[in-house]
Design a protein around this motif. Sequence first.
Motif, PDB file in Angstrom:
ATOM      1  N   TRP A   1      20.576  -4.594  39.889  1.00 47.18           N
ATOM      2  CA  TRP A   1      21.590  -5.630  40.032  1.00 47.18           C
ATOM      3  C   TRP A   1      21.656  -6.515  38.803  1.00 47.18           C
ATOM      4  O   TRP A   1      20.652  -6.784  38.156  1.00 47.18           O
ATOM      5  CB  TRP A   1      21.272  -6.494  41.262  1.00 47.18           C
TER       6      TRP A   1
ATOM      7  N   ILE B   1      27.571  -9.309  47.424  1.00 48.99           N
ATOM      8  CA  ILE B   1      27.748  -8.002  46.786  1.00 48.99           C
ATOM      9  C   ILE B   1      29.073  -7.451  47.284  1.00 48.99           C
ATOM     10  O   ILE B   1      29.488  -7.727  48.410  1.00 48.99           O
ATOM     11  CB  ILE B   1      26.590  -7.027  47.091  1.00 48.99           C
TER      12      ILE B   1
ATOM     13  N   ASP C   1      18.522  -8.533  34.345  1.00 49.24           N
ATOM     14  CA  ASP C   1      18.698  -7.394  35.238  1.00 49.24           C
ATOM     15  C   ASP C   1      17.559  -7.347  36.251  1.00 49.24           C
ATOM     16  O   ASP C   1      16.396  -7.607  35.921  1.00 49.24           O
ATOM     17  CB  ASP C   1      18.727  -6.095  34.435  1.00 49.24           C
TER      18      ASP C   1
ATOM     19  N   HIS D   1      19.808   0.296  43.504  1.00 50.52           N
ATOM     20  CA  HIS D   1      18.919  -0.862  43.677  1.00 50.52           C
ATOM     21  C   HIS D   1      18.658  -1.596  42.358  1.00 50.52           C
ATOM     22  O   HIS D   1      17.575  -2.154  42.141  1.00 50.52           O
ATOM     23  CB  HIS D   1      17.584  -0.443  44.310  1.00 50.52           C
TER      24      HIS D   1
ATOM     25  N   PHE E   1      26.417 -10.915  42.664  1.00 50.99           N
ATOM     26  CA  PHE E   1      25.560  -9.883  42.075  1.00 50.99           C
ATOM     27  C   PHE E   1      26.367  -8.596  41.961  1.00 50.99           C
ATOM     28  O   PHE E   1      26.993  -8.171  42.928  1.00 50.99           O
ATOM     29  CB  PHE E   1      24.320  -9.640  42.933  1.00 50.99           C
ATOM     30  N   GLU E   2      26.338  -7.994  40.787  1.00 45.57           N
ATOM     31  CA  GLU E   2      27.035  -6.737  40.543  1.00 45.57           C
ATOM     32  C   GLU E   2      26.029  -5.603  40.414  1.00 45.57           C
ATOM     33  O   GLU E   2      24.983  -5.766  39.776  1.00 45.57           O
ATOM     34  CB  GLU E   2      27.863  -6.824  39.255  1.00 45.57           C
ATOM     35  N   PRO E   3      26.323  -4.428  41.016  1.00 45.54           N
ATOM     36  CA  PRO E   3      25.404  -3.299  40.865  1.00 45.54           C
ATOM     37  C   PRO E   3      25.449  -2.752  39.449  1.00 45.54           C
ATOM     38  O   PRO E   3      26.490  -2.760  38.789  1.00 45.54           O
ATOM     39  CB  PRO E   3      25.947  -2.285  41.868  1.00 45.54           C
TER      40      PRO E   3
ATOM     41  N   GLU F   1      21.494  -6.352  51.004  1.00 46.28           N
ATOM     42  CA  GLU F   1      21.172  -4.929  50.859  1.00 46.28           C
ATOM     43  C   GLU F   1      20.750  -4.308  52.197  1.00 46.28           C
ATOM     44  O   GLU F   1      21.101  -3.169  52.506  1.00 46.28           O
ATOM     45  CB  GLU F   1      20.052  -4.750  49.836  1.00 46.28           C
TER      46      GLU F   1
ATOM     47  N   LEU G   1      21.016 -11.863  48.357  1.00 45.78           N
ATOM     48  CA  LEU G   1      21.070 -10.510  47.807  1.00 45.78           C
ATOM     49  C   LEU G   1      20.138  -9.569  48.561  1.00 45.78           C
ATOM     50  O   LEU G   1      20.538  -8.469  48.990  1.00 45.78           O
ATOM     51  CB  LEU G   1      20.686 -10.525  46.323  1.00 45.78           C
TER      52      LEU G   1
END
Length: 275
Positions: free
Chosen positions: A13, A168, A66, A11, A4-6, A38, A34
């Motif tokens: 992803w 992440i 998204d 908040h 998962f990419e920010p 966080e 994920l």
Amino acid sequence: MAIFEPSSHLHRWKPSALAAGPFAGLQGGAVASLLTAEIEAQADLRKWGTAISASAWFLRPTPMTDLRTELSVVSEGGRVSVIDNTLWPDHEDQPCATVRVTLSRERAVEIPSLAEPAFADPVSAAIDPTRFPVRTRRAAHGKPWFMDAMEAREGDGVAWFRLGHAIIDGAGSLPLSSVLGPADWTHGIARPVQNVVADPNPNLTVQLFRPPSGPWVGVRAETRWRLEAGLGAGSGVLFDATGEIGRVSMSVILVPFPKGNPGPEPASKPVPAAT
């Protein structure tokens, strides 16, 4: 590449192709990882302690789109903190999944010397999972999926997994998050019959009494089905290469395969099925 990419907003992803499940949407273990990652990423800053348990509920399929998440503090302070994290597709109001993580500040406890041997970790030689055969399997859609994010092997009654990608990036050590993905395969490892029904697990609970040492996570699994109700349960003991680290459990719903998907194609050697 992280699973998962920010995005440009806090908040938010973007799932990679490696977050996919075997049919439509994301793999439950990836989603739970994920949400827990966080929380673990903030644990030191918020002085929550070490994440020792996560219970996830998969409320509906999570689409490949998204995503947004929202943390909520249920309780914090003292020895134990409890934190929730919930996930939605961006611009939608109905959540897809939520996780509740229990964290504890570690504190040594002294016991009488005569009782110490009962609590000592057994001394055993470390296991090298690479001596066992590789297990591979394709998703029904034929595209990359969560299983491609890890190396899988099996031997002596234990299925072993090694994640090859971060959940992440840039969050440091995330011990509980790194276990959730492998643990999510528990029911499929020991299902009584392969490729006859779909068997999603609507929940997942993992409890650790120590963090894994090294990249390998093993599962010694068992499962039960009750066909007249279309229900089942999976559970297992979790290991790292040096010994036991915790437990996993989940409920299972037995349903026909999605129309047009007769189930994942058998590989030359079987591996766990998907959430």
